[in-house]
Motif scaffolding. Sequence first.
Motif, PDB file in Angstrom:
ATOM      1  N   THR A   1       0.836  -1.208   0.000  1.00  0.00           N
ATOM      2  CA  THR A   1       0.000   0.000   0.000  1.00  0.00           C
ATOM      3  C   THR A   1       0.864   1.249   0.000  1.00  0.00           C
ATOM      4  O   THR A   1       0.591   2.211  -0.735  1.00  0.00           O
ATOM      5  CB  THR A   1      -0.926   0.007   1.228  1.00  0.00           C
ATOM      6  OG1 THR A   1      -1.780  -1.142   1.179  1.00  0.00           O
ATOM      7  CG2 THR A   1      -1.785   1.277   1.257  1.00  0.00           C
ATOM      8  N   LEU A   2       1.910   1.243   0.806  1.00  0.00           N
ATOM      9  CA  LEU A   2       2.811   2.398   0.856  1.00  0.00           C
ATOM     10  C   LEU A   2       3.533   2.593  -0.474  1.00  0.00           C
ATOM     11  O   LEU A   2       3.713   3.733  -0.927  1.00  0.00           O
ATOM     12  CB  LEU A   2       3.829   2.218   1.986  1.00  0.00           C
ATOM     13  CG  LEU A   2       3.321   2.567   3.381  1.00  0.00           C
ATOM     14  CD1 LEU A   2       4.278   2.031   4.451  1.00  0.00           C
ATOM     15  CD2 LEU A   2       3.159   4.083   3.526  1.00  0.00           C
ATOM     16  N   GLY A   3       3.927   1.499  -1.098  1.00  0.00           N
ATOM     17  CA  GLY A   3       4.552   1.612  -2.411  1.00  0.00           C
ATOM     18  C   GLY A   3       3.628   2.264  -3.417  1.00  0.00           C
ATOM     19  O   GLY A   3       4.038   3.145  -4.178  1.00  0.00           O
ATOM     20  N   ASP A   4       2.364   1.842  -3.396  1.00  0.00           N
ATOM     21  CA  ASP A   4       1.377   2.429  -4.311  1.00  0.00           C
ATOM     22  C   ASP A   4       1.166   3.920  -4.017  1.00  0.00           C
ATOM     23  O   ASP A   4       1.049   4.734  -4.940  1.00  0.00           O
ATOM     24  CB  ASP A   4       0.043   1.688  -4.187  1.00  0.00           C
ATOM     25  CG  ASP A   4       0.107   0.264  -4.707  1.00  0.00           C
ATOM     26  OD1 ASP A   4       1.054  -0.062  -5.458  1.00  0.00           O
ATOM     27  OD2 ASP A   4      -0.790  -0.533  -4.359  1.00  0.00           O
ATOM     28  N   LEU A   5       1.092   4.258  -2.724  1.00  0.00           N
ATOM     29  CA  LEU A   5       0.866   5.660  -2.347  1.00  0.00           C
ATOM     30  C   LEU A   5       2.035   6.544  -2.762  1.00  0.00           C
ATOM     31  O   LEU A   5       1.842   7.646  -3.276  1.00  0.00           O
ATOM     32  CB  LEU A   5       0.637   5.763  -0.835  1.00  0.00           C
ATOM     33  CG  LEU A   5      -0.713   5.244  -0.332  1.00  0.00           C
ATOM     34  CD1 LEU A   5      -0.726   5.199   1.199  1.00  0.00           C
ATOM     35  CD2 LEU A   5      -1.859   6.112  -0.841  1.00  0.00           C
ATOM     36  N   TRP A   6       3.259   6.073  -2.539  1.00  0.00           N
ATOM     37  CA  TRP A   6       4.435   6.848  -2.925  1.00  0.00           C
ATOM     38  C   TRP A   6       4.512   6.975  -4.452  1.00  0.00           C
ATOM     39  O   TRP A   6       4.898   8.020  -4.976  1.00  0.00           O
ATOM     40  CB  TRP A   6       5.707   6.223  -2.378  1.00  0.00           C
ATOM     41  CG  TRP A   6       5.984   6.547  -0.940  1.00  0.00           C
ATOM     42  CD1 TRP A   6       6.084   5.673   0.105  1.00  0.00           C
ATOM     43  CD2 TRP A   6       6.211   7.851  -0.390  1.00  0.00           C
ATOM     44  NE1 TRP A   6       6.342   6.353   1.282  1.00  0.00           N
ATOM     45  CE2 TRP A   6       6.428   7.686   1.004  1.00  0.00           C
ATOM     46  CE3 TRP A   6       6.232   9.137  -0.920  1.00  0.00           C
ATOM     47  CZ2 TRP A   6       6.681   8.756   1.854  1.00  0.00           C
ATOM     48  CZ3 TRP A   6       6.481  10.215  -0.073  1.00  0.00           C
ATOM     49  CH2 TRP A   6       6.697  10.017   1.295  1.00  0.00           C
ATOM     50  N   TYR A   7       4.135   5.901  -5.151  1.00  0.00           N
ATOM     51  CA  TYR A   7       4.151   5.948  -6.612  1.00  0.00           C
ATOM     52  C   TYR A   7       3.165   6.994  -7.119  1.00  0.00           C
ATOM     53  O   TYR A   7       3.487   7.816  -7.987  1.00  0.00           O
ATOM     54  CB  TYR A   7       3.806   4.570  -7.186  1.00  0.00           C
ATOM     55  CG  TYR A   7       4.002   4.445  -8.671  1.00  0.00           C
ATOM     56  CD1 TYR A   7       5.207   3.971  -9.197  1.00  0.00           C
ATOM     57  CD2 TYR A   7       2.990   4.803  -9.575  1.00  0.00           C
ATOM     58  CE1 TYR A   7       5.392   3.864 -10.579  1.00  0.00           C
ATOM     59  CE2 TYR A   7       3.173   4.700 -10.936  1.00  0.00           C
ATOM     60  CZ  TYR A   7       4.378   4.234 -11.432  1.00  0.00           C
ATOM     61  OH  TYR A   7       4.565   4.136 -12.800  1.00  0.00           O
ATOM     62  N   ASP A   8       1.953   6.953  -6.562  1.00  0.00           N
ATOM     63  CA  ASP A   8       0.931   7.930  -6.973  1.00  0.00           C
ATOM     64  C   ASP A   8       1.335   9.358  -6.608  1.00  0.00           C
ATOM     65  O   ASP A   8       0.945  10.311  -7.288  1.00  0.00           O
ATOM     66  CB  ASP A   8      -0.412   7.597  -6.312  1.00  0.00           C
ATOM     67  CG  ASP A   8      -1.022   6.318  -6.861  1.00  0.00           C
ATOM     68  OD1 ASP A   8      -0.611   5.886  -7.951  1.00  0.00           O
ATOM     69  OD2 ASP A   8      -1.899   5.738  -6.181  1.00  0.00           O
ATOM     70  N   ALA A   9       2.129   9.497  -5.539  1.00  0.00           N
ATOM     71  CA  ALA A   9       2.582  10.819  -5.104  1.00  0.00           C
ATOM     72  C   ALA A   9       3.746  11.328  -5.952  1.00  0.00           C
ATOM     73  O   ALA A   9       4.169  12.480  -5.815  1.00  0.00           O
ATOM     74  CB  ALA A   9       2.976  10.787  -3.632  1.00  0.00           C
ATOM     75  N   GLY A  10       4.288  10.457  -6.812  1.00  0.00           N
ATOM     76  CA  GLY A  10       5.362  10.871  -7.705  1.00  0.00           C
ATOM     77  C   GLY A  10       6.763  10.596  -7.202  1.00  0.00           C
ATOM     78  O   GLY A  10       7.735  10.947  -7.863  1.00  0.00           O
ATOM     79  N   ASP A  11       6.887   9.948  -6.033  1.00  0.00           N
ATOM     80  CA  ASP A  11       8.212   9.627  -5.501  1.00  0.00           C
ATOM     81  C   ASP A  11       8.491   8.149  -5.778  1.00  0.00           C
ATOM     82  O   ASP A  11       8.288   7.280  -4.924  1.00  0.00           O
ATOM     83  CB  ASP A  11       8.274   9.919  -4.000  1.00  0.00           C
ATOM     84  CG  ASP A  11       9.704   9.930  -3.467  1.00  0.00           C
ATOM     85  OD1 ASP A  11      10.547   9.178  -4.002  1.00  0.00           O
ATOM     86  OD2 ASP A  11       9.980  10.683  -2.519  1.00  0.00           O
TER      87      ASP A  11
END
Length: 218
Positions: A56-66
């Motif tokens: 979930t954190l990987g997906d969130l960081w990806y969506d955030a652009g990092d």
Amino acid sequence: MANTFTDLLMDEEAQNQAAADANRQHSEERIQIQEENLLNFREKNDRVGEFKTLITLGDLWYDAGDIGKAAHKYQASLNLAEELEERNIAADLLDRLATISYLIGYASDDEKYLDQAVEICQQSIALYNELGDQIGEARSITTLGRVDLVRKRYEQAQEHFEKSLEIQQEVGDKLGQSETLLPLTIVTELGGNIGKAASYRRAYVSVCEELGIEPEDF
């Protein structure tokens, strides 16, 4: 004279900035919550909870652009996937890591990351093949084609895209087709086959219309 309602409206740029700020704040809050969940799961030695939260954190960081932080979380979850024998998810994580390596290599023009993308793609393709996941296999083959395209290996890129498209058509993966037909059209044009490229372009627009998404201009 009092300002009219229109006068009081923020201009479009200010509205867009306000929306972006709100989205960023919401994203940061969600990441913070998940980071706290991750700590709790680790304190309890709950490996399954830790595994799911890392994804979930990987997906969130990806969506955030990092994508760097996303890659870190995906790699950590991949290590746990192997421990928990979650082979299907491990294949998807490899696919995501390959995409991130490709994106970094494309943006930085660094062959090291492109080499890494190819290596990880080969791992994901092999695992998808073992699992019988043709949609995942085709997606990773498309990533290989994207790497070839960046390296101006147009013939190899076209071969990869066409192989991926063939699989996607066999299994009826319309979204996958839309993601493959776009670069396939581009590389076919670069290779000088204008007629075939036009055919791929029409197929791309048609699939996008079926999916209800706006075709990209190229």
